[in-house]
Design an enzyme around this catalytic site. Structure first.
Site: not given
Ligand code: DGL
Length: 270
Positions: A15-16, A47-48, A78-80, A157, A189-191
């Site tokens: 993930d990011s 990443y998003g 990570c969905n992104t 984060e 989003c996994t966060h």
């Molecule tokens: N955890 C990431 C997701 O599932 C995104 C976090 C990011 O923007 O870096 O999309």
């Protein structure tokens, strides 16, 4: 390589940042004997808000690294990153199963009673053809309310999972959705599972909140079984974590999860 050697290899998860740990945690609960090699790209988060072409480059580098650690499967937690890179990752390593994540619109459609769904995800996920196709296939007669949750990944984060600033931001996102009649929220989003208690507090007990991490762990188990790649030894799998930037967020996140807190390494780009 013989099948027993493959069985002993680990599950690559990336993930990011710390978000993918919510998925690694579900994998650990479901498959405790599997080793997990986790990569959090904390130096390049978020990443998003970045273009898909840049994220694709990051995903190729990180996957290459995890395969060098001898991952037998890679979970793009990570969905992104999934939205930006999954087909290219599969094309680059056709012999490796890659499992991606996408906003759980399909289960949300099953769960909603009002026909109104709230999707929380990043801007890059929402802009992707993958997400648009998901809506086309499953959400046509339903109303989806989307929010790119600007700034939320950074707060998570930074470990600010329950402070007033995070609550204020979440209220500004969720309350307008509730006012429209949304009864189901997708954590795309996994966060976001790190702030699920706060989301529950705001959304109330009648709102369904969908976190796809357990479903991803079940899918992984199915793929490992099909390949006969499950670790057959009775030993608990090893857990190793790499970060490209700061370790603190990962350390704090691990304390709040069931995952063992050891073997955290700093990744140095070559
Ligand atoms: N955890 C990431 C997701 O599932 C995104 C976090 C990011 O923007 O870096 O999309």
């Amino acid at each position: 390589m013989d099948i027993q050697s493959i069985q002993l290899q680990g599950i690559g998860v990336f993930d990011s940042g710390i978000g993918g740990l919510t998925v690694a945690n579900a994998i650990h609960s479901h498959l405790p004997n599997e080793s997990i090699y986790y990569f959090g790209d904390t130096d390049r988060i978020p990443y998003g808000t970045k273009p898909a072409s840049i994220i694709l480059q990051y995903c190729l580098e990180v996957s290459q690294f995890l395969l060098e650690q001898s991952a037998k499967v890679i979970v793009v937690a990570c969905n992104t990153a999934t939205a930006a890179a999954l087909p290219q990752l599969r094309a680059t390593w056709p012999e490796i199963p890659f499992i991606g994540m996408e906003p759980a619109v399909k289960p949300a459609v099953k769960a909603t009673r009002s026909g109104k769904i709230g999707v929380l995800a990043t801007q890059t996920t929402f802009s992707s053809p993958r997400y648009q196709s998901l809506l086309e296939r499953f959400a046509k007669p339903y109303q989806c309310f989307e929010d790119p949750c600007i700034g939320l990944v950074e707060l998570i984060e930074a470990g600010r999972w329950s402070n007033t600033e995070t609550e204020r931001l979440l209220r500004s996102i969720i309350e307008p959705m509730l006012a429209e009649g949304v009864d189901t929220l997708v954590l795309g989003c996994t966060h976001y599972p790190f702030v699920e208690p706060l989301i529950k507090k705001i959304a109330g007990p009648t709102t369904e909140i969908i976190n796809p991490a357990p479903a991803i762990a079940r899918r992984l188990a199915q793929i490992l079984t099909e390949h006969n790649w499950l670790n057959q030894t009775a030993q608990p799998g090893k857990k190793k974590y790499w970060v490209s930037g700061n370790k603190d967020a990962l350390q704090k996140a691990l304390k709040g999860l069931d995952l063992p807190l050891n073997n955290i390494y700093r990744f140095q780009a070559q």
